[in-house]
Design a protein around this motif. Structure first.
Motif, PDB file in Angstrom:
ATOM      1  N   ILE A  42       0.863  -1.179   0.000  1.00 21.86           N
ATOM      2  CA  ILE A  42       0.000   0.000   0.000  1.00 21.86           C
ATOM      3  C   ILE A  42       0.902   1.233   0.000  1.00 21.86           C
ATOM      4  CG2 ILE A  42      -1.752   1.324   1.233  1.00 21.86           C
ATOM      5  CD1 ILE A  42      -2.915  -1.193   2.302  1.00 21.86           C
ATOM      6  N   SER A  43       0.705   2.091  -0.999  1.00 19.06           N
ATOM      7  CA  SER A  43       1.490   3.318  -1.130  1.00 19.06           C
ATOM      8  C   SER A  43       0.562   4.516  -1.023  1.00 19.06           C
ATOM      9  CB  SER A  43       2.224   3.354  -2.479  1.00 19.06           C
ATOM     10  OG  SER A  43       3.100   2.252  -2.602  1.00 19.06           O
ATOM     11  N   ILE A  44       0.940   5.486  -0.182  1.00 16.72           N
ATOM     12  CA  ILE A  44       0.140   6.683   0.046  1.00 16.72           C
ATOM     13  C   ILE A  44       1.011   7.890  -0.272  1.00 16.72           C
ATOM     14  CG2 ILE A  44      -1.261   7.964   1.708  1.00 16.72           C
ATOM     15  CD1 ILE A  44      -0.253   4.479   2.620  1.00 16.72           C
ATOM     16  N   GLN A  45       0.529   8.776  -1.144  1.00 13.88           N
ATOM     17  CA  GLN A  45       1.381   9.846  -1.637  1.00 13.88           C
ATOM     18  C   GLN A  45       0.610  11.155  -1.750  1.00 13.88           C
ATOM     19  OE1 GLN A  45       3.372   8.761  -5.221  1.00 13.88           O
ATOM     20  NE2 GLN A  45       4.860  10.420  -5.091  1.00 13.88           N
ATOM     21  N   LYS A  72       6.716  16.255  -0.661  1.00 13.06           N
ATOM     22  CA  LYS A  72       6.588  15.547  -1.943  1.00 13.06           C
ATOM     23  C   LYS A  72       7.068  14.118  -1.734  1.00 13.06           C
ATOM     24  CE  LYS A  72       7.652  19.801  -4.495  1.00 13.06           C
ATOM     25  NZ  LYS A  72       8.633  20.477  -5.387  1.00 13.06           N
ATOM     26  N   SER A  73       6.403  13.408  -0.844  1.00 12.99           N
ATOM     27  CA  SER A  73       6.929  12.104  -0.437  1.00 12.99           C
ATOM     28  C   SER A  73       5.850  11.036  -0.483  1.00 12.99           C
ATOM     29  CB  SER A  73       7.509  12.189   0.981  1.00 12.99           C
ATOM     30  OG  SER A  73       6.510  12.498   1.926  1.00 12.99           O
ATOM     31  N   VAL A  74       6.282   9.801  -0.248  1.00 14.75           N
ATOM     32  CA  VAL A  74       5.389   8.656  -0.265  1.00 14.75           C
ATOM     33  C   VAL A  74       5.608   7.846   1.012  1.00 14.75           C
ATOM     34  CG1 VAL A  74       7.055   7.253  -1.542  1.00 14.75           C
ATOM     35  CG2 VAL A  74       4.647   6.639  -1.619  1.00 14.75           C
ATOM     36  N   GLU A  75       4.523   7.283   1.533  1.00 20.14           N
ATOM     37  CA  GLU A  75       4.611   6.293   2.611  1.00 20.14           C
ATOM     38  C   GLU A  75       4.182   4.953   2.016  1.00 20.14           C
ATOM     39  OE1 GLU A  75       5.701   6.635   5.713  1.00 20.14           O
ATOM     40  OE2 GLU A  75       6.026   8.792   5.507  1.00 20.14           O
ATOM     41  N   ARG A  76       4.926   3.913   2.303  1.00 12.70           N
ATOM     42  CA  ARG A  76       4.557   2.600   1.780  1.00 12.70           C
ATOM     43  C   ARG A  76       4.824   1.531   2.840  1.00 12.70           C
ATOM     44  NH1 ARG A  76       9.249   1.966  -2.804  1.00 12.70           N
ATOM     45  NH2 ARG A  76       7.667   3.118  -3.963  1.00 12.70           N
ATOM     46  N   THR A 113       6.141  -2.893  -5.745  1.00 12.04           N
ATOM     47  CA  THR A 113       6.402  -1.454  -5.781  1.00 12.04           C
ATOM     48  C   THR A 113       7.663  -1.215  -6.593  1.00 12.04           C
ATOM     49  OG1 THR A 113       7.777  -1.461  -3.794  1.00 12.04           O
ATOM     50  CG2 THR A 113       5.421  -1.111  -3.489  1.00 12.04           C
ATOM     51  N   SER A 114       7.742  -0.076  -7.217  1.00 13.63           N
ATOM     52  CA  SER A 114       8.923   0.271  -7.999  1.00 13.63           C
ATOM     53  C   SER A 114       9.865   1.127  -7.161  1.00 13.63           C
ATOM     54  CB  SER A 114       8.511   1.019  -9.271  1.00 13.63           C
ATOM     55  OG  SER A 114       7.819   2.207  -8.917  1.00 13.63           O
ATOM     56  N   VAL A 115      11.125   1.106  -7.544  1.00 18.60           N
ATOM     57  CA  VAL A 115      12.114   1.974  -6.908  1.00 18.60           C
ATOM     58  C   VAL A 115      11.819   3.409  -7.325  1.00 18.60           C
ATOM     59  CG1 VAL A 115      14.564   2.550  -6.804  1.00 18.60           C
ATOM     60  CG2 VAL A 115      13.835   0.162  -6.840  1.00 18.60           C
ATOM     61  N   LEU A 116      11.871   4.345  -6.379  1.00 15.63           N
ATOM     62  CA  LEU A 116      11.593   5.740  -6.691  1.00 15.63           C
ATOM     63  C   LEU A 116      12.663   6.312  -7.611  1.00 15.63           C
ATOM     64  CD1 LEU A 116      10.424   7.240  -3.273  1.00 15.63           C
ATOM     65  CD2 LEU A 116       9.016   6.459  -5.184  1.00 15.63           C
ATOM     66  N   ALA A 196      15.462   6.655   2.393  1.00 17.67           N
ATOM     67  CA  ALA A 196      16.454   6.237   1.401  1.00 17.67           C
ATOM     68  C   ALA A 196      16.176   4.849   0.842  1.00 17.67           C
ATOM     69  CB  ALA A 196      17.850   6.297   2.003  1.00 17.67           C
ATOM     70  N   SER A 197      15.608   3.956   1.662  1.00 18.13           N
ATOM     71  CA  SER A 197      15.360   2.588   1.202  1.00 18.13           C
ATOM     72  C   SER A 197      14.383   2.558   0.028  1.00 18.13           C
ATOM     73  CB  SER A 197      14.816   1.727   2.347  1.00 18.13           C
ATOM     74  OG  SER A 197      13.551   2.200   2.789  1.00 18.13           O
ATOM     75  N   TYR A 198      13.537   3.599  -0.123  1.00 18.05           N
ATOM     76  CA  TYR A 198      12.579   3.631  -1.227  1.00 18.05           C
ATOM     77  C   TYR A 198      13.274   3.832  -2.579  1.00 18.05           C
ATOM     78  CZ  TYR A 198       8.877   4.292   2.318  1.00 18.05           C
ATOM     79  OH  TYR A 198       8.014   4.154   3.380  1.00 18.05           O
ATOM     80  N   TYR A 199      14.497   4.399  -2.549  1.00 19.48           N
ATOM     81  CA  TYR A 199      15.252   4.611  -3.787  1.00 19.48           C
ATOM     82  C   TYR A 199      16.164   3.432  -4.110  1.00 19.48           C
ATOM     83  CZ  TYR A 199      14.168   9.600  -2.889  1.00 19.48           C
ATOM     84  OH  TYR A 199      13.554  10.800  -2.650  1.00 19.48           O
TER      85      TYR A 199
END
Length: 590
Positions: A42-45, A72-76, A113-116, A196-199
């Motif tokens: 689940i991604s919330i942006q 300008k961020s996302v929570e997942r 999910t994809s890498v940002l 950072a882990s999202y990238y």
């Protein structure tokens, strides 16, 4: 008053299990019912607000999360529903840019999910760097405290070249983190908009051990891995341990030129993100280590991010810290004729009217009752791990140990009483919790505290910085003060007063907070326009009420009289070398 809004529309897509968009107004909380009955991401942006989220199962909160701090961020997170359970997600705005109001929120449920994407143009990086400098020059009263204008000009010329050559947001973040740390304030803050882990890669390419910096040696800090617990790590993929410590230190900030915090903290707090920003992820890790006098080399495959997180959460050294920091304050007997007052934080009360402050005052009175009743002549004040908080709390503590009146500061000032560059100002949770919703509320607060300008500086009013008298009962025996590299802000302020005006023997490591001065009181956060990187600092420069001491050079934290070091065996045994030092000192006196 918070208002709940149920998200009405759900759109099913081929690329996702479900997706929806909604408008989040200030003070509202969105309620969302996950549609998927299978494990999913689940991604919330939102592009306009930093979001906080909480997941509930059958009305009970399972988790609360705010991994990403930018607007300008996302929570997942990975959602694993149990059959027959009812789930609900609540979403609210934790902060927003001052000019923003309603925020569009997007929620997606998907298998993967994809890498940002952290790609920006060189021109965008350079523009953000110039905006960053403009913010510091207009708002940061600590900019030229430890650095000359010539030095600041020089580092920005170098930074602009590096920003223009940056290939991604990690490259640029390295540049801007280095500039942030160069200023010399432990209250400085610069971080990526997303965790950072999202990238980073979702492949098993993470370090298969954990590391701990023990007095300049990197020790292996995980049990049940291929390298023995406590082995000294000499290099990883050809990078020597000393170089790892040095390169990792730029992501952590201290007052003045103090280094112990910068060099140790990353191995305690940054191994899940900043370590990989600096050193990257790898399919294979070639590790050279020393064990029982022999140097060995081993090649280990990378592990998954989830497995590495488990290693971090179960590392050997964590147990000692968890035990040490388990209570905000305590008073314990440590042997015949000696007690210890432990103070792990000053963030448990907001001021003198807070019931928690009154409870703490009763606790201190009871401490004095015990010391007087038992005629105790030795007391340890243990500040290890105390990163600060409310000034009224440290002032209350010091009133029991000072022979003289004291003040919070000799003087304190800011560069403005109307916030500059308000279009980039972030309205933070601190502001919102105090009823400040925009620049107008902040300006009113600033004008109350810093009403008059004197030669370009706005000074703290005298009625907010009164003389504080000693308590009617003060301890007159021998004090021992424990400090470590984490002691900051209000705690380092207290430590400077104790060292300055009592007979305390200071034991430990140089603090991250300064002895003579620091930037504190009120933090502001700004967001850079292109990358969304946030940067913050405390705007008030404080000259502390501490006297000059020969072993206290300007630009350093509280320097201990006795420095402690931990042997390899003491690391394995988790020996408290501070208490051991006091015991040895007392034996020498007998």
């Amino acid at each position: 008053m918070t208002r709940s809004v149920i998200i009405p529309l759900v759109l099913l897509l081929n690329s996702a299990y479900a997706q929806t968009k909604s408008l989040l107004k200030p003070g509202d909380t969105l309620q969302y019912i996950p549609l998927s009955h299978k494990p999913s991401w689940i991604s919330i942006q939102s592009g306009e607000a930093n979001l906080g989220i909480a997941l509930f199962m059958d009305g009970k909160k399972l988790k609360e999360q705010d991994d990403s701090r930018g607007t300008k961020s996302v929570e997942r997170f990975y959602f694993t529903p149990e059959k027959g359970r009812k789930y609900e997600l609540k979403i609210w705005a934790k902060s927003y840019i001052e000019k923003s109001r309603p925020a569009e929120v997007s929620i997606t449920e998907s298998k993967n999910t994809s890498v940002l994407d952290g790609q920006f143009s060189p021109d965008q990086f350079v523009e953000d760097l110039r905006t960053f400098r403009s913010i510091r020059e207009k708002a940061n009263s600590g900019l030229y405290v430890y650095r000359t204008r010539k030095e600041i000009d020089s580092i920005y010329r170098q930074a602009e070249t590096e920003a223009g050559n940056s290939k991604n947001i990690f490259d640029f973040y390295k540049v801007i983190a280095n500039v942030t740390g160069f200023e010399g304030s432990c209250h400085n803050y610069t971080d990526l908009p997303n965790h950072a882990s999202y990238y980073l890669t979702q492949k098993p390419e993470y370090l298969p051990i954990t590391l701990k910096n023990v007095d300049g040696r990197l020790l292996q800090d995980s049990k049940d891995v291929a390298i023995p617990l406590g082995a000294e790590i000499l290099s990883v993929n050809g990078v020597p341990a000393r170089e790892m410590i040095s390169r990792f230190s730029k992501y952590y900030f201290s007052d003045g030129y103090s280094m112990p915090y910068k060099e140790t903290t990353g191995f305690e707090r940054g191994m899940l993100d900043k370590f990989y920003i600096e050193f990257g992820t790898h399919k294979k890790y070639v590790i050279t280590y020393q064990w029982n006098g022999n140097i060995k080399e081993i090649s280990l495959p990378g592990t998954s991010w989830e497995n590495f997180k488990k290693l971090q959460d179960s590392r050997h050294s964590l147990h000692f810290d968890q035990k040490l920091l388990s209570e905000k304050y305590s008073f314990t007997k440590e042997g015949e004729g000696i007690y210890r007052l432990s103070l792990r934080g000053f963030d448990f009360a907001t001021g003198k009217e807070d019931p928690a402050y009154k409870k703490f005052s009763v606790f201190l009175d009871q401490m004095m009752d015990t010391l007087e009743r038992e005629k105790i002549q030795n007391l340890i004040i243990d500040l290890r791990g105390n990163t600060g908080g409310t000034g009224a709390l440290y002032e209350k503590v010091f009133s029991f140990f000072t022979p003289r009146p004291f003040r919070d500061s000799q003087y304190a000032y800011t560069l403005f009483n109307e916030v500059p560059l308000e279009e980039k100002l972030v309205i933070t949770p601190l502001f919102l919790s105090n009823g400040v919703n925009d620049k107008h509320g902040l300006n009113a607060y600033l004008k109350q505290l810093y009403p008059k300008e004197v030669q370009g500086k706005y000074y703290w009013t005298d009625d907010k910085n009164p003389s504080i008298m000693p308590d009617t009962r003060t301890f007159k025996g021998q004090l021992y003060l424990f400090v470590d590299q984490r002691v900051a802000s209000a705690a380092s302020h207290l430590a400077s007063l104790i060292k300055s005006y009592t007979n305390a023997i200071v034991i430990g490591k140089e603090t991250v907070g300064g002895y003579y001065e620091h930037n504190g009181h009120l933090p502001l956060v700004y967001e850079l326009p292109n990358t969304g990187i946030q940067t913050g600092f405390s705007i008030v420069h404080v000259i502390q009420d501490a006297q000059n001491l020969p072993d206290q050079k300007r630009g350093h934290g509280i320097i201990p009289h006795i420095k402690v070091q931990q042997s390899d065996q003491e690391f394995l045994d988790q020996t408290d070398v501070y208490l051991k030092t006091v015991s040895e000192l007392r034996k020498q006196k007998q």
